[in-house]
Design a protein around this motif. Structure first.
Motif, mmCIF file in Angstrom:
data_model
loop_
_atom_site.group_PDB
_atom_site.id
_atom_site.type_symbol
_atom_site.label_atom_id
_atom_site.label_comp_id
_atom_site.label_asym_id
_atom_site.label_seq_id
_atom_site.Cartn_x
_atom_site.Cartn_y
_atom_site.Cartn_z
ATOM 1 N N GLY A 313 0.843 -1.185 0.000
ATOM 2 C CA GLY A 313 0.000 0.000 0.000
ATOM 3 C C GLY A 313 0.878 1.234 0.000
ATOM 4 N N LYS A 315 1.039 5.614 1.155
ATOM 5 C CA LYS A 315 0.442 6.754 1.843
ATOM 6 C C LYS A 315 1.169 8.020 1.359
ATOM 7 C CE LYS A 315 -0.716 6.366 6.158
ATOM 8 N NZ LYS A 315 -0.643 6.284 7.645
ATOM 9 N N SER A 330 -3.426 11.187 0.402
ATOM 10 C CA SER A 330 -4.156 10.027 -0.116
ATOM 11 C C SER A 330 -3.528 8.759 0.464
ATOM 12 C CB SER A 330 -4.101 9.984 -1.646
ATOM 13 O OG SER A 330 -2.766 9.844 -2.086
ATOM 14 N N GLU A 331 -4.276 7.690 0.414
ATOM 15 C CA GLU A 331 -3.795 6.448 1.010
ATOM 16 C C GLU A 331 -4.391 5.260 0.261
ATOM 17 O OE1 GLU A 331 -3.470 4.274 5.420
ATOM 18 O OE2 GLU A 331 -4.590 6.157 5.165
ATOM 19 N N GLU A 332 -3.521 4.266 -0.014
ATOM 20 C CA GLU A 332 -3.970 3.015 -0.618
ATOM 21 C C GLU A 332 -3.611 1.875 0.329
ATOM 22 O OE1 GLU A 332 -2.954 0.174 -4.469
ATOM 23 O OE2 GLU A 332 -2.578 2.329 -4.581
ATOM 24 N N LYS A 333 -4.598 1.172 0.806
ATOM 25 C CA LYS A 333 -4.370 0.110 1.791
ATOM 26 C C LYS A 333 -3.575 -1.040 1.171
ATOM 27 C CE LYS A 333 -6.928 1.858 5.168
ATOM 28 N NZ LYS A 333 -6.350 2.244 6.475
#
Length: 956
Positions: A313, A315, A330-333
Motif C-alpha cells: 500500500g 500513503k 491520499s492512502e492506498e491500503k
C-alpha cells in the motif's frame, strides 16, 4: 475668502509634515505598499510555482508492506504464518547537516543507539557483511566473492571494477578500518570536544546501521529495520530517547513464524531481507521489490514469493522538516498475500523423518568398533567400520562440545581436565613442530611420525591458502619446481621446501614486511618460521587437529569427553552415569556411547559420521503429487535470521541447510537397471527369451567388469532374472548390445545415445518440476557397459529417481512433480486448484512393461532384497542400488520402489549417502510402507528408538 482657505490649508500641511506621526504614517504606508506588491507576486503572479516547490520539498510517499500469506499442509495445519513483533527502525530525516559538526552529532546519535542495542544484547540487522569472531578477529560474513567486492566498492566509494588489486584483497579488518574512516568514527568527540574511543563491537554496530541506511539513502523518510523483535523494556528506552535519536522509531510489524521445524524446513523454507546484489534481478520480475522488503529465500517461501507476498500500500502525505506527518493526502491500503495449501502432510513428514533418523542411528551404531587400529584395506565399502576415536573426535570437530567453554571459569571438572591436557599437549607439539621446521637436514615427510606428517601438511595447506597467501598455487615457477614434485612424493622436508621457494622466488616474502637488513635466505626463513608458529598458536583449525591426535592417543579420553556432554547440558543430567564414566574404563565409555546413539540422545547429525544424512520421497503414482519429501537433518527456520545459528548450521558437517531430496546428486547404482532393461527390449537387442550366461566376470571390455557374485556366477539368466539378481554381468552385456548396430559393429557412442534417450524418456535429463530449488540431473556420457549398470557418471537426486520410478509404476505416465495443492485468497476463496501435469506418455509395448514389473517384484520376493522384506504383507516392487564413490567411505545406498504391485498407489524412493549398502535403504523403505499403509502408527514411531536396527547388506 480664498486667501483664508489657502492659509488654513498651508498651516494644516505645515503642521502635518512637521508632525512625527506623519513620518511614521508615511513609513508604514510605504511598507504596506511593498508588502502588497510582494503578496501580489507570491499569490497571483508566482503562487502556483511556489506551491509546487513547497509540495515537492515536503510531500512524501510512504510504502506500506502487505501481509504475507500463510502456508498449510494438506490437512489444513498451519506451517508458516505471521506474528506481531516490535522492531527498531531508522530513517534519514535530514536532521543532520553534512559539515563536521553535523557528522559528529550524527555519530553521537549512532553511538547512543548502539549502546541501547548492546545493553539488551541484540544483533544489528546489517547489510555490512562483516563479523567479529569469538577470538576477537574480524571475518567476512559472506561466502560470495561478488558480495564482498560490492561491500568493498561501497566502502572505498568506487565501482567494483574500479577497485585496485590491493583494495580487492582487503582483509576484513582493513575493510572495518576503512569504514570507520569513511564515516569519521575516528574523529568522534563528545559535546565538550573530548575524543571518544569506540570498542570494535560498538563501532561495528554503528557501521552496520549507517551502512544499511545509506543503501536506501535515495528514499528519505523510508524506514530501515536495524533490530528485530525487541523486548518491551528496550522499546520503552528507545521511545524515551527519541528526542536524542532523530529518525529512530519503533515499528510493530508481522514477522514470519514456522511450525514443525525441522521436519518441513526444507519444504517451507524461510524469508529474509532483499540483498543489494539481488535487487536488480528482482525488479525485472516485479518492479515493486525494494531493499527493505522481506522476500522468500528458500523453499516455497522463495519459489512462491509472488503469490505469498501480497501487494504494497502507499500513503501520500506532507511532512515537516523533522519528518512528522502534517497532512495525509491520499492512502492506498496494502493487500494481504494469498495462502498456499500443499500436498504434504505434516504428520507424514514427522513420522518418516523419525524413521529415517532411527535408520541412520541404527546403521551408525552397528558400524562403530572399539578397535582403533583396525586394518580395513582389504574390506569392501559395505564392510567398513568406524573406529570409536572418530566418534569422540566428532564431538569436537562438529562443535557438539563448546571447546571455548573448557577454559571458562564455570567449566566442569571434566572440562577443566580436558583444558589442562590440551594446553600441555599444545605446547609440547608446538615445540616439536618448531624443531622440525628448524632442522637443517632430514625431516622428509615420509620419515616423520604420522601425527607430525599431519601437522606439516596442515602448514603446507596454510601456505597455499588465500588466508596464508605465501605461495600462489598457480605460480608457474612453483608448479615447475623440483621442490613441488618432491613434496608430492613425500620426499622433501618442509624446511627444504620453503628454503627452495625463497631461493626460487615463488615464496611471497612481502608477507613478512622485510627490512633491508633481512636479505639472507636463513634470516628470511627464520622469519617465516616465526610467522607460521604465530599462526598455529591462534588458529582454531590447528586446535582441532591437536584434539584429533590427542583423542587418538587417548591423552584426552572418551570418558572425559562424554562427561563434558553432561557438564555442557548436551545430554540430560544423569549423576549416576556421570560417576560411572568417571570411574569406568574405555570399554564402558564405548558401550555408553553406543547406548546414547541407539536411544538417539546423540543424533547421527550431531556426530556427522557415515551415514549422517538421507532423504525419502513418497509420490502419488497417479498424479505425480508428493505425499512426503523428507530430508535429514533439517534446521530451525525460525532461527535462521540469527547470525550465530546460521554460522553454526553452515559449519555443521551433516549439512542441515542442504535439501538432500532435491540437491544431493548421487550415482544411482543398480536402481538404474530397469531403464537399461526398457532400452534393450524396446531397441530389440534382446527379447524376453534371450539368455545371457553370467560367468562372474565380463571380459568384453577392458578393464573387465566383475559381477558382485564373483568369484561365483549366476549362470544362464533372462531379463527378469537379470533384474531380480541385479546381475552386473547381464547389464554390462546389455550395454554392449546397445552399443552394437544391426551389422554387428560396436560403437560406444551408439550405446550412450540409446541409454541417454531412454533415461531422458523417464525425465532424467531435466529437473522434476517440483517447486523447490533443485540440482540439474546428469545422464552418463561414456562407457555404455558401466552406464547400463548405473555407474559411469550418472548423477541424480532422490526426487529425480522418484519421478522415474513413478513412471515405471504407472507404465509410462511421466508427471511433473509438485507439492502444491491449491491457492486460496485471504477470504478463503480458492483461486487455483493446482492440477497434475502429465508431461508425456511413454508408448512402450505391454511386453516391456510387464517384463520390467515382473523383474522388480521378484527383486522383493526372490531376489537380492528378499531378506529385507520377509513378512511384508504389502506387495512391493522395487530395485536396490549400491554406488561406490570413494574407497575410504561406505557405498551410497539407494532404493526405488512402488506398491501395491497389482495396482500401485505410491512410490517410495530412499537415498542414503555413504549408507554402506542398498539393503539399508530398502529396510527404511519397508518401514515407510508400513507407515503409509497403516501398519505402523505415528505414536509407535515416536515412542521407539534405534535399538532394533542394524546395518543390512545386500549384494547388487
Amino acid at each position: 475668502m480664498i486667501k483664508e482657505i489657502y492659509s488654513l490649508i498651508k498651516e494644516m500641511l505645515s503642521r502635518l509634515f512637521s508632525s512625527r506621526l506623519f513620518a511614521l504614517a508615511l513609513i508604514f504606508t510605504g511598507l504596506f505598499c511593498i508588502l502588497t506588491v510582494h503578496l501580489f507576486r507570491l499569490q497571483i503572479m508566482n503562487g502556483q510555482s511556489y506551491l509546487e516547490n513547497y509540495q515537492k520539498n515536503t510531500e512524501q510517499n510512504i510504502v506500506l508492506p502487505g501481509t504475507r500469506g500463510n502456508i498449510y499442509d494438506k490437512d489444513g495445519k498451519l506451517l508458516a504464518y505471521n506474528e506481531l513483533q516490535y522492531n527498531i527502525t531508522i530513517a534519514d530525516t535530514g536532521a543532520f547537516s553534512g559539515n563536521t559538526k553535523g557528522i559528529n552529532k550524527r555519530n553521537l546519535m549512532l553511538k547512543k543507539l548502539a549502546d541501547i542495542i548492546e545493553k539488551y544484547k541484540y544483533p544489528v540487522k546489517s547489510q555490512f557483511k562483516l563479523t567479529i569472531n569469538d577470538d576477537g578477529n574480524f571475518s567476512y560474513s559472506t561466502n560470495s566473492d561478488q558480495e564482498r567486492l560490492r561491500l568493498l566498492a561501497n566502502i572505498f566509494r568506487k565501482e567494483p571494477d574500479k577497485l585496485s588489486e590491493k583494495e580487492k584483497d582487503s582483509t576484513a579488518e582493513e575493510c572495518f578500518e576503512q569504514a570507520k574512516k569513511l564515516y569519521n568514527f575516528h574523529k568522534l568527540t563528545d559535546e565538550k570536544g573530548s575524543p571518544i574511543n569506540l570498542s570494535d563491537k560498538t563501532a561495528l554496530d554503528m557501521i552496520g546501521i549507517i551502512y544499511t541506511l545509506r543503501l536506501t539513502s535515495y528514499q528519505r523518510y523510508m524506514s530501515t529495520t536495524i533490530v528485530e523483535n525487541v523486548s518491551r523494556e528496550c522499546m520503552a528506552e528507545v521511545l524515551e530517547s527519541k528526542y536524542d535519536l532523530p529518525g529512530v522509531d519503533i515499528e510493530n510489524i508481522s514477522v514470519r513464524k514456522y511450525n514443525y521445524a525441522p521436519y518441513l524446513s526444507h519444504i517451507v523454507g524461510y524469508t529474509g531481507q532483499v540483498q543489494e546484489s539481488q535487487l536488480e534481478e528482482l525488479k525485472k520480475i516485479d518492479d515493486s521489490y525494494d531493499l527493505n522488503d522481506t522476500i522468500g529465500v528458500w523453499g516455497l517461501e522463495k519459489s512462491e514469493d509472488l503469490i505469498l507476498k501480497g501487494k504494497k500500500g502507499y500513503k501520500e502525505m506532507y511532512l515537516n522538516n523533522v519528518g512528522s506527518i502534517m497532512e495525509v493526502i491520499s492512502e492506498e491500503k496494502p493487500m494481504a498475500g494469498n495462502d498456499i495449501y500443499t500436498t504434504i502432510s505434516a504428520n507424514d513428514q514427522i513420522s518418516i523423518y523419525h524413521l529415517l533418523e532411527q535408520e541412520l542411528a541404527g546403521i551408525l551404531a552397528s558400524k562403530l568398533t572399539e578397535n582403533n587400529e583396525l586394518d580395513q584395506s582389504e574390506l569392501k565399502q559395505s564392510q567398513l567400520m568406524i573406529p570409536v576415536k572418530d566418534a569422540y573426535y566428532q564431538l569436537i570437530n562438529n562443535n557438539v562440545l563448546d571447546k571455548e567453554h573448557f577454559f571458562s571459569e564455570d567449566a566442569g571438572n571434566a572440562e577443566k581436565e580436558i583444558a589442562g591436557k590440551f594446553i600441555s599437549n599444545k605446547e609440547e607439539m608446538l615445540n616439536r613442530i618448531e624443531d622440525v621446521l628448524k632442522k637443517e637436514s632430514g625431516g622428509e615427510l615420509s620419515a616423520l611420525p604420522q601425527e607430525m606428517q599431519g601437522y606439516m601438511v596442515y602448514i603446507y595447506d596454510y601456505l597455499l591458502s588465500k588466508n596464508g597467501g605465501i605461495v600462489d598455487p598457480e605460480d608457474v615457477r612453483f608448479k615447475s619446481s623440483d621442490a613441488y614434485a618432491q613434496w608430492k612424493n613425500d620426499a622433501i622436508s618442509l624446511h627444504a621446501f620453503l628454503k627452495k621457494g625463497i631461493e626460487e622466488g615463488w615464496i611471497d616474502t612481502r608477507k613478512l614486511s622485510l627490512d633491508t637488513e633481512y636479505s639472507d635466505t636463513d634470516e628470511i626463513y627464520a622469519l617465516f618460521v616465526n610467522k607460521i608458529m604465530d599462526y598455529l598458536r591462534s588458529d582454531s583449525g590447528f586446535n582441532k587437529l591437536l584434539y584429533k591426535y590427542a583423542i587418538a592417543k587417548q591423552s584426552i579420553s572418551g570418558n572425559l569427553l562424554l562427561m563434558a556432554l553432561f557438564e555442557q547440558n548436551v545430554l540430560s543430567q544423569d549423576p549416576v552415569s556421570y560417576q560411572a564414566l568417571s570411574g569406568g574404563d574405555a570399554h564402558f565409555a564405548f558401550t555408553f556411547l553406543l547406548d546414547k546413539i541407539r536411544k538417539i540422545e546423540l543424533t547421527p547429525a550431531q556426530l556427522a559420521l557415515d551415514p549422517c544424512n538421507g532423504s525419502v520421497v513418497v509420490t502419488d503414482v497417479k498424479t505425480g503429487k508428493l505425499r512426503a519429501l523428507v530430508t535429514y537433518p533439517g534446521f530451525d527456520n525460525n532461527r535462521i535470521s540469527d547470525s550465530a545459528y546460521l554460522k553454526k548450521c553452515n559449519e555443521d558437517l551433516s549439512l542441515p541447510l542442504l535439501n538432500g531430496a532435491t540437491q544431493t546428486q548421487l550415482a544411482p547404482g543398480s536402481s538404474f537397471k530397469p531403464i537399461s532393461s526398457v532400452a534393450s527390449l524396446e531397441e530389440g537387442v534382446i527379447t524376453t527369451d534371450t539368455i545371457i550366461d553370467c560367468t562372474g566376470k565380463y571380459e568384453e571390455v577392458t578393464p573387465n567388469i566383475r559381477c558382485w557374485i564373483w568369484p561365483s556366477k549366476h549362470g544362464n539368466e533372462n531379463i527378469v532374472d537379470g533384474i531380480k539378481n541385479s546381475c552386473n554381468y547381464f547389464f554390462a552385456d546389455l550395454g554392449h548390445l546397445l552399443a552394437t548396430d544391426s551389422s554387428g559393429n560396436y560403437s560406444a557412442d551408439l550405446g550412450m545415445e540409446r541409454i541417454q534417450k531412454y533415461a531422458s524418456d523417464f525425465g532424467l535429463d531435466e529437473k522434476t518440476g517440483i517447486e523447490l530449488d533443485e540440482t540439474k540431473p546428469r545422464i552418463s556420457n561414456y562407457d555404455p557397459e558401466r552406464s547400463a549398470m548405473g555407474q559411469g557418471n550418472h548423477a541424480f537426486n532422490a526426487a529425480q529417481l522418484s519421478r522415474y520410478i513413478t513412471a515405471v509404476a504407472n507404465s509410462g505416465s511421466v508427471y511433473k512433480l509438485s507439492i502444491l495443492d491449491r491457492i486460496v485468497d485471504p477470504r478463503s476463496n480458492t483461486i487455483e486448484e493446482v492440477a497434475p501435469v502429465l508431461e508425456k506418455k511413454l508408448s512402450y509395448s505391454d511386453t516391456t512393461w510387464n517384463t520390467v514389473h515382473d523383474g522388480l517384484r521378484k527383486v522383493i520376493t526372490e531376489g537380492v532384497a528378499k531378506n529385507v522384506f520377509i513378512g511384508q504383507s504389502i506387495a512391493v516392487a522395487g530395485k536396490t542400488g549400491t554406488a561406490q564413490e570413494r574407497e575410504d567411505r561406505g557405498n551410497h545406498a539407494v532404493f526405488v520402489s512402488y506398491a501395491p504391485y497389482e495396482s500401485p498407489e505410491i512410490s517410495v524412493t530412499v537415498n542414503i549417502p555413504y549408507g554402506y549398502s542398498s539393503g539399508n535403504a530398502a529396510s527404511l523403505a519397508n518401514m515407510v510402507y508400513d507407515y503409509c499403509f497403516g501398519k505402523l502408527s505415528m505414536d509407535t514411531i515416536l515412542a521407539r528408538d534405534a535399538s532394533s536396527i542394524n546395518s543390512v547388506t545386500v549384494s547388487d
